[in-house]
Design a protein around this motif. Structure first.
Motif, PDB file in Angstrom:
ATOM      1  N   ASN A 211     -34.042  41.733  -3.164  1.00  0.00           N
ATOM      2  CA  ASN A 211     -34.986  42.719  -3.397  1.00  0.00           C
ATOM      3  C   ASN A 211     -34.714  43.377  -4.829  1.00  0.00           C
ATOM      4  O   ASN A 211     -35.229  44.383  -5.364  1.00  0.00           O
TER       5      ASN A 211
ATOM      6  N   GLU B 266     -42.083  40.424   3.716  1.00  0.00           N
ATOM      7  CA  GLU B 266     -41.618  41.586   3.041  1.00  0.00           C
ATOM      8  C   GLU B 266     -41.133  42.713   4.120  1.00  0.00           C
ATOM      9  O   GLU B 266     -41.930  42.875   5.133  1.00  0.00           O
TER      10      GLU B 266
ATOM     11  N   LEU C  64     -37.692  40.918   0.186  1.00  0.00           N
ATOM     12  CA  LEU C  64     -38.279  39.705   0.598  1.00  0.00           C
ATOM     13  C   LEU C  64     -37.289  38.750   1.393  1.00  0.00           C
ATOM     14  O   LEU C  64     -36.036  38.526   0.753  1.00  0.00           O
TER      15      LEU C  64
ATOM     16  N   ALA D  20     -45.764  38.723   3.368  1.00  0.00           N
ATOM     17  CA  ALA D  20     -45.430  38.707   2.118  1.00  0.00           C
ATOM     18  C   ALA D  20     -46.733  38.740   1.058  1.00  0.00           C
ATOM     19  O   ALA D  20     -47.638  37.595   1.492  1.00  0.00           O
TER      20      ALA D  20
END
Length: 293
Positions: A135, A166, A179, A291
């Motif tokens: 992150n 995410e 992520l 994501a």
């Protein structure tokens, strides 16, 4: 590169061979055994439980050689290699069986050590699950680079990488979103060996461990080694815990894991072996999103 334990020149006089007279007339057989394993934990702790006993290996190999007559020394080598790999710390085993007095119909220069021999090399092949997250910085580039580095680890083969998700941070101070992904593969390596490789790669990306559950440039977690559905899962307590004690409580692990391996099983918090998809359905996917590209 693995470390080695060697047993050389184990000699047994017994009866093995294709010819009828070889079943009743004893002759010499010699075995050389080379075990590949990670000896750093044993060297650091002076604890035999982190290694294997060469005495036990030698005695078990002798028992195989003294067993009921077989036709082929290939059979003896295979059985000894299989026995060695039953010690799960052993990554691979190379076994050579020599038969100096074999009735081959030709002379051998060294009557003591000459003659036919057979060598087999057998290695562990276990499923492994690794979770990756970041992150800080360019999260996707970091994880993709880490996957490439994991693919270069000798003894580890990456088979699949889940689509990235995410996720909201879990615990710790206020920090950016993560992520995450999950990798599945096969390995001959023991868990503490794998863990050292994970920490090495984290360090390459300047991972810091000052704050628990704090922001990080890269997080690599060993989730599972072996397959609980097949009864081959490693269980380890101590500095390294397997299976990962919180994996089945984390949707950001279970969701990508179920995508890359829909048939996967895991041991839940109660120790029950369940499909990962089923655990995820019960837990839900709050805080986990596809994501953005």
């Amino acid at each position: 590169m693995s470390d080695h334990i060697g047993i050389t020149g184990l000699e047994v006089t017994t009866c093995h061979g294709v010819l009828p007279e070889e079943k009743t007339s004893p002759q010499r057989f010699l075995a050389d055994i080379d075990l590949e394993l990670d000896l750093q934990p044993a060297g650091a702790t002076d604890d035999l439980q982190r290694s294997v006993s060469y005495a036990e290996i030698a005695q078990a190999a002798e028992a195989i050689l003294r067993g009921a007559p077989v036709d082929l020394i290939e059979n003896l080598a295979e059985r000894i290699a299989t026995m060695c790999l039953q010690r799960r710390e052993v990554e691979a085993a190379t076994v050579t069986i020599r038969k100096p007095q074999a009735p081959a119909g030709v002379p051998f220069h060294d009557a003591a050590l000459g003659g036919p021999s057979v060598t087999v090399h057998r290695a562990q092949d276990r499923p492994v699950v690794i979770a990756a997250g970041a992150n800080l910085g360019d999260r996707q580039a970091t994880i993709e680079a880490a996957v490439r580095l994991l693919g270069q680890v000798d003894g580890l083969t990456i088979i699949g990488v889940a689509p990235f998700v995410e996720t909201d941070p879990v615990g710790g101070p206020e920090q950016p979103d993560y992520l995450n992904t999950v990798l599945v593969g096969r390995t001959r390596l023991a868990p503490w060996t794998l863990l050292r490789h994970l920490h090495r790669i984290e360090s390459y990306f300047r991972r810091e461990r000052e704050i628990r559950w704090g922001a990080r440039t890269l997080d690599l977690d060993l989730i599972q080694l072996g397959d609980p559905a097949e009864g081959t899962e490693w269980t380890v307590d101590g500095d390294l815990q397997l299976p990962h004690p919180r994996a089945t409580e984390r949707a950001f692990v279970l969701q990508p894991w179920s995508r890359v391996d829909p048939g996967a099983h895991a041991s839940d918090v109660d120790g029950q072996v369940r499909p990962v998809v089923g655990i995820l359905e019960q837990l839900g996917t709050d805080g986990v999103r596809e994501a953005r590209r």
